[in-house]
Enzyme design. Structure first.
Site, PDB file in Angstrom:
ATOM      1  N   ASP A   1      38.459  42.494  43.852  1.00  0.00           N
ATOM      2  CA  ASP A   1      39.851  42.442  43.410  1.00  0.00           C
ATOM      3  C   ASP A   1      40.120  43.743  42.659  1.00  0.00           C
ATOM      4  O   ASP A   1      39.671  43.906  41.529  1.00  0.00           O
ATOM      5  CB  ASP A   1      40.057  41.218  42.504  1.00  0.00           C
ATOM      6  CG  ASP A   1      41.437  41.200  41.848  1.00  0.00           C
ATOM      7  OD1 ASP A   1      42.273  42.056  42.193  1.00  0.00           O
ATOM      8  OD2 ASP A   1      41.674  40.320  40.994  1.00  0.00           O
TER       9      ASP A   1
ATOM     10  N   LYS B   1      47.129  51.810  40.304  1.00  0.00           N
ATOM     11  CA  LYS B   1      47.554  51.033  41.472  1.00  0.00           C
ATOM     12  C   LYS B   1      49.053  51.203  41.732  1.00  0.00           C
ATOM     13  O   LYS B   1      49.505  51.135  42.871  1.00  0.00           O
ATOM     14  CB  LYS B   1      47.227  49.562  41.230  1.00  0.00           C
ATOM     15  CG  LYS B   1      47.318  48.669  42.446  1.00  0.00           C
ATOM     16  CD  LYS B   1      46.791  47.295  42.096  1.00  0.00           C
ATOM     17  CE  LYS B   1      46.901  46.317  43.251  1.00  0.00           C
ATOM     18  NZ  LYS B   1      46.354  45.010  42.874  1.00  0.00           N
TER      19      LYS B   1
ATOM     20  N   GLU C   1      46.309  39.426  48.179  1.00  0.00           N
ATOM     21  CA  GLU C   1      45.839  38.730  46.978  1.00  0.00           C
ATOM     22  C   GLU C   1      46.225  37.246  46.942  1.00  0.00           C
ATOM     23  O   GLU C   1      45.365  36.400  46.687  1.00  0.00           O
ATOM     24  CB  GLU C   1      46.334  39.471  45.727  1.00  0.00           C
ATOM     25  CG  GLU C   1      45.519  40.754  45.516  1.00  0.00           C
ATOM     26  CD  GLU C   1      46.229  41.830  44.728  1.00  0.00           C
ATOM     27  OE1 GLU C   1      47.296  41.541  44.148  1.00  0.00           O
ATOM     28  OE2 GLU C   1      45.740  42.964  44.703  1.00  0.00           O
TER      29      GLU C   1
ATOM     30  N   ASP D   1      51.893  34.811  42.425  1.00  0.00           N
ATOM     31  CA  ASP D   1      50.899  35.764  41.914  1.00  0.00           C
ATOM     32  C   ASP D   1      51.598  36.857  41.105  1.00  0.00           C
ATOM     33  O   ASP D   1      52.202  37.769  41.668  1.00  0.00           O
ATOM     34  CB  ASP D   1      50.134  36.360  43.111  1.00  0.00           C
ATOM     35  CG  ASP D   1      49.070  37.362  42.675  1.00  0.00           C
ATOM     36  OD1 ASP D   1      48.962  37.648  41.469  1.00  0.00           O
ATOM     37  OD2 ASP D   1      48.345  37.860  43.552  1.00  0.00           O
TER      38      ASP D   1
END
Lengths: 613, 176
Positions: A19, A76, A175, A197
């Site tokens: 992850d 990210k 994810e 999420d």
């Protein structure tokens, strides 16, 4: 020397699930009993020390305060993006972007210039090394998770990061889908599941149908620019304004102070999930700043952010062609779902209490490990059927986007299109590939330009080139072209609009080999040598002891032989041989060590006796 | 027809959705790239081709409208793009009502709501008659039946566009 080594434990190399988060990253692996987290959380922070060394993880996070200008966090948010996309975040980041780069961002960290995939690669390398430490074997293959709403360039950048880190990325998994996989693993779950999420920097919603081991994504939606970071920034701005009026000074340019304040703000935010009020507490040299934030104010601040997550949810339900009532379960993923107001908003929208029993920080990595198990063949009864989050199309006359593959199509998905020439003698055709839902090219995301070149000159409309657009199981576009007249593959040049070309990635891989911290074998060897040094040093010292002189002649010669053999093995490049010899020397010196120990204990006991009298 | 072939089906207009789903899942289990991660590149490519075809086939065939459109195309019939003439008057009145509501005349709302109901009912009728026509054609494949299906599809599509426009307008104005 011919020693046959049979390694029973590792018949197949292990594939790790990773992850790669905005704030933190984590690796997991599939065991016989289920997925298991490997070692600890690695903060997704990378820093260049003053000596030019690159460090990642917890150590680098400390550098945020001391050396903010050479430290990157939340990288990210920059993956697969151009300079124009990230002006807003760059205002908040303490590090600098190198001028003059259009399609690929370059960050200046100390005297190093790095692209976001290279920065991410350092985080991945740290995870890889930690995993190798725990597994006791080299790790070369991985499944990495990405936000479901990541576009092609963001996915490609993630894959590039893996390659640069020395990992073969077998699959990118969305994810929320990974979370569903971990959630639905042991239980005989059937029916419709919504996964909400809300992480550090991105928001995703996915709706899946679970049926007989198949996890079929019906629709997905999201915002790759929305997360806990945005909440931090709201609080940070309040604190900065406060400080300006209290201290009579604008401190927003003081990067170290801002990072310290950011940390204080995050602490307050996290406390507010459990307490009616929390303190933002800053100590900076002799100066202090304190401010209490209560839940009412906090909720008022973050309400617009939470509202921004609800629209994608409604769209997703619509795209899945279901009603809210049909959804059986809602699963919460990501640290930001710990906020009570987020939970109540989700409960209101989906009209049922969301599942919060899974650790929202670990569930994605665990799901990635399950997918690794599926790819490795250990998990046979599960299968993920995921979708592409965005429509894919090409530019047509008048700046319009013509859709070839629609969003929420199950992947792999492909479409072919026939291209020809418009004028006599034309020798190349340009294809502009886009991603997005809007009609005009300018409102969509440019992916790449493909140049079908070296077309044989002929009358307009005679050329017949069939182009196949395939979105693979990673959600990444592959394009191939065939000349229907010759039946041969047609060559083309690819110019990605954002991100690195293949050649650039290759160059980075080479460079990373040059500069890389040693690989797994080298590290094993180094560690074995350190141990050998330690024992050789200890034995040398022991030889000066009276106990050594008291040993029998043959015992002493056994020790000498073992020392010599270890010294020989020391210079081989086989760490197992060194460890064998260390073990032999250990055995040979057992009696000696015991004798020395007894002597020492004897002395010590005498000492206590003296003191006692 | 390749989409039917991909799922091992005879080309029929009426399909059992549960059976279709089962075929899709079974074949996905067999062909998905996840099952070929350690295979050679040729096998990998074949798996990608098979699954992308399967996905296309399932997406097209599970919906009766897109299935019928595919079936017609494969039978060499293009779908017409003109408005069904019997709806002209209806459309004319609808446009007036839409204009009025946009201009702030709330009295048009009632007319639009009843148009919305009428269109929804027309959609239901079209779906029912399609189901009937599918069964007929599967039993006795006559070209004339395909023409009827084509006309019904065209009408359904047109009504669905009208319905979408009305709903959009009603939503916009109730939001204000």
């Amino acid at each position: 020397m011919s020693t046959l080594q049979i390694d029973f434990g590792h018949a197949k190399p292990r594939i790790v699930g990773i992850d790669l988060g905005t704030t933190n990253s984590l690796a997991a692996v599939m065991d016989l009993t289920g997925p298991r987290i490997l070692s600890g959380i690695v903060p997704s922070v990378v820093s260049v020390t003053e000596s030019g060394e690159v460090i990642a993880g917890a150590e680098a996070r400390e550098m945020l305060i001391t050396h903010p200008e050479r430290t990157v966090y939340s990288v990210k948010r920059l993956m697969g993006r151009g300079v124009g996309d990230v002006q807003e975040e760059l205002k908040l980041f303490p590090f600098h972007v190198v001028e003059g780069s259009e399609s690929v961002l370059k960050l200046q960290l100390g005297d190093k210039v790095m692209t976001p995939p290279e920065v991410s690669a350092y985080v991945l390398r740290k995870l890889k090394e930690d995993a190798e430490e725990v597994l006791g074997a080299e790790v070369t293959q991985a499944v990495i998770t990405v936000p479901a709403y990541f576009n092609d360039a963001q996915r490609q950048a993630t894959k590039d990061a893996g390659r640069i880190a020395g990992l073969e990325v077998l699959r990118l998994v969305n994810e929320p889908t990974a979370a569903a996989l971990a959630y639905g693993l042991d239980k005989r779950k059937e029916g419709l599941v919504a996964v909400y999420d809300f992480g550090g920097g991105t928001f995703d919603i996915s709706i899946l149908r679970l049926h007989d081991g198949i996890f079929e994504v019906l629709a997905t939606n999201g915002d790759t620019h929305l997360g806990g970071d945005d909440i931090d920034n709201l609080l940070l701005n309040i604190a900065l304004e406060d400080i300006q009026s209290e201290w009579g000074e604008d401190v927003s340019g003081n990067a170290g102070l801002v990072q310290l304040l950011r940390r204080a703000v995050i602490q307050a935010k996290e406390a507010l999930s459990f307490a009616p009020a929390a303190m933002i507490d800053l100590e900076y040299g002799p100066r202090t700043y304190q401010r209490e934030i209560d839940v009412q104010l906090f909720n008022r601040l973050i309400e617009p952010i939470i509202e921004r997550t609800l629209r994608p949810c409604r769209n997703c339900i619509k795209d899945a062609a279901i009603t809210v009532e049909q959804i059986n379960e809602t699963v919460m993923v990501g640290g930001s779902t710990r906020i009570p107001l987020v939970r109540s908003a989700v409960e209101r929208l989906f009209r049922k209490r969301p599942h919060t029993e899974l650790n929202p920080d670990e569930v994605v990595a665990l799901g990635a490990a399950v997918q690794a198990g599926i790819l490795g063949g250990e998990v046979e009864d599960k299968l993920l059927l995921d979708v592409t989050p965005l429509s894919l199309g090409i530019e047509t006359m008048g700046g319009l986007m013509s859709k070839l593959i629609h969003r929420n199509s199950t992947i792999p998905a492909s479409e072919t299109e026939l291209f020809t020439t418009a004028v006599d003698g034309q020798t190349n055709v340009l294809i502009h590939v886009l991603q997005g839902e809007r009609e005009l090219v300018k409102d969509c995301r440019s992916l790449a330009r493909f140049d079908l070149k070296e077309i044989e000159p002929m009358i307009a409309g005679m050329a017949r080139i069939q182009v196949r657009f395939l979105i693979d199981a990673n959600g990444i576009l592959n394009v191939t072209a065939k000349d229907l007249r010759t039946g041969k593959e047609h060559s083309m040049d690819v110019k990605p609009s954002y991100g690195l070309t293949d050649d650039q990635v290759e160059a980075m891989i080479l460079e990373s080999y040059d500069k890389a911290e040693e690989d797994f074998k080298e590290r094993q060897l180094r560690e074995a040598r350190i141990e050998a040094d330690a024992i050789l040093g200890a034995v040398d010292k022991a030889k000066e002891d009276e106990a050594y002189q008291a040993l029998a002649e043959d015992e002493r010669s056994t020790i000498d032989r073992a020392i010599n053999e270890l010294r020989l093995a020391y210079h081989s490049d086989d760490h197992l041989l060194i460890r064998d010899q260390i073990e032999k020397l250990n055995q040979a010196t057992m009696a000696l060590a015991e004798a020395i120990m007894n002597e020492a204990v004897g002395k010590a006991l005498k000492g206590t006796n003296v003191n006692a009298q | 027809m390749k989409f039917y072939d991909a799922l091992g089906l005879e080309p029929k207009l009426a399909l059992d959705l549960d059976d279709l789903k089962k075929r899709f899942y079974d074949r996905s289990r067999q062909w998905h790239p996840d099952r070929f991660s350690r295979a050679n590149s040729e096998e990998k490519q074949r798996s990608e081709e098979m699954t992308s075809m399967l996905n296309d086939a399932f997406r097209t065939l599970r919906d009766p409208v897109s299935r019928a459109e595919y079936f017609l195309r494969e039978s060499g019939l293009e779908l017409p793009k003109d408005a069904p003439p019997e709806l002209l008057e209806e459309v004319f009145e609808l446009n007036m009502a839409l204009e009025e509501l946009r201009g702030g005349d709330e009295s048009a709302r009632g007319q639009l709501v009843s148009a919305q109901e009428r269109f929804a009912a027309m959609m239901g009728d079209a779906d029912a008659s399609l189901a009937g026509l599918f069964a007929h054609y599967d039993e006795k494949p006559e070209r004339a039946m395909l023409d009827q299906i084509r006309a019904t599809l065209n009408r359904r599509k047109y009504v669905s566009n009208l319905l979408r426009d009305v709903e959009k307008e009603l939503n916009v104005h109730s939001a204000n």
